[in-house]
Design an enzyme around this catalytic site. Structure first.
Site, mmCIF file in Angstrom:
data_model
loop_
_atom_site.group_PDB
_atom_site.id
_atom_site.type_symbol
_atom_site.label_atom_id
_atom_site.label_comp_id
_atom_site.label_asym_id
_atom_site.label_seq_id
_atom_site.Cartn_x
_atom_site.Cartn_y
_atom_site.Cartn_z
ATOM 1 N N PRO A 1 0.826 -1.212 0.000
ATOM 2 C CA PRO A 1 0.000 0.000 0.000
ATOM 3 C C PRO A 1 0.864 1.267 0.000
ATOM 4 O O PRO A 1 1.882 1.323 0.660
ATOM 5 C CB PRO A 1 -0.802 -0.103 1.296
ATOM 6 C CG PRO A 1 -0.055 -1.062 2.151
ATOM 7 C CD PRO A 1 0.687 -1.980 1.228
ATOM 8 N N GLU A 2 0.459 2.232 -0.782
ATOM 9 C CA GLU A 2 1.123 3.531 -0.780
ATOM 10 C C GLU A 2 0.211 4.539 -0.075
ATOM 11 O O GLU A 2 -0.855 4.191 0.419
ATOM 12 C CB GLU A 2 1.450 3.947 -2.219
ATOM 13 C CG GLU A 2 2.522 3.043 -2.848
ATOM 14 C CD GLU A 2 3.160 3.648 -4.091
ATOM 15 O OE1 GLU A 2 3.126 4.878 -4.236
ATOM 16 O OE2 GLU A 2 3.680 2.883 -4.919
#
Ligand SMILES: [Zn+2]
Length: 283
Positions: A2-3
């Site tokens: 996840p960013e």
């Protein structure tokens, strides 16, 4: 992995279930994730009200009425789900406990928050709220890309004299917090800058133009996350992961989408990670 936009989507999904609510029960089902959990973690969380749910870079920060803040990092494979809460359109029963459900919070509003992480690269810690910024994971971070302290002068100064490729400079968390591989590729495409160009050799005007582009790329992704999930949540209660269409990321060999460009998206490896870009319109 996840960013920032995915983590922000998770935060927004958790917010109605956690903010203002009391953690009635905290089940900690193992001694560690990436690192050992803090001492007496269950005891320090139980009975505490979450006064605010914030995000710094890719960390979710739950401020508690005890003066401590719970830091959560999703790592590579960490996922958070909300079940049983009365807030959504559908009231889900709590699902059966799954393998890798390492931490489970039962809130006083009926919601259950489950942290599941098969690979255990995630992390949780408890820090003093007043000095949270000085925590070893947070002290090294540059400005938030969507905040006011990320501006043109900051990026120009950070790039000045830097002999590394712009791709690496943008991934440097001390320059900007929370940018990862996907959104750096996307921002450089929108800016028409080659990922190979040395950061210190880009004209100030082009560096300045990157700032609003980075903000837009992240804002668009957060919007896509919100719109693709009802109340930021899928039917199974899982938060924050969404299909998003990228202009260059993952599009090797496909035609460039820039109007008037007949280039093809290429892929190179930089610092062990793939950079996707159009060699024709990114200079
Ligand atoms: Zn192109």
């Amino acid at each position: 992995m996840p960013e920032l936009p995915e983590v922000e989507t998770v935060r927004r999904g958790l917010s109605p279930a956690m903010e203002g609510a009391v953690i009635e029960k905290a089940a900690i089902n193992r001694p560690d994730l990436r690192w050992p959990f803090p001492e007496r973690m269950a005891e320090r969380l139980t009975g505490r009200r979450v006064t605010a749910l914030r995000r710094r870079s890719k960390y979710i920060l739950a401020d508690l009425d005890s003066g401590e803040t719970l830091l959560v990092h999703l790592g590579m494979s960490g996922r958070m789900t909300v079940s049983g809460d009365p807030l959504g359109q559908f009231v889900h029963d709590h699902p059966q406990a799954q393998k890798h459900d390492h931490v489970v919070f039962d809130m006083d509003n009926g919601a259950r928050i489950t942290f599941n992480d098969p690979r255990r690269f995630g992390a949780m810690d408890l820090l003093e709220t007043a000095t949270a910024d000085q925590h070893k994971l947070l002290a090294v971070l540059g400005p938030e890309p969507l905040g006011n302290s990320f501006h043109e002068e900051h990026l120009i100064a950070a790039f000045k004299g830097r002999n590394t490729p712009v791709k690496s400079a943008l991934l440097d968390q001390g320059i900007i917090a929370g940018l990862g591989n996907i959104y750096v590729c996307e921002a450089l495409f929108r800016a028409g800058i080659s990922p190979k160009r040395k950061a210190g050799q880009i004209a100030a005007q082009r560096v300045s133009a990157l700032v609003p582009i980075i903000k837009d790329v992240l804002t668009d992704a957060i919007k896509a996350g919100g719109s693709s999930l009802k109340d930021f949540r899928q039917a199974d209660g899982e938060l924050g992961y969404f299909q998003h269409s990228f202009d260059v990321y993952g599009r090797e060999g496909e035609p460039c989408r820039r109007a008037g460009c007949d280039g093809t998206i290429g892929r190179i490896t930089q610092s062990g990670r793939s950079s996707f870009y159009c060699g024709k319109c990114q200079r």
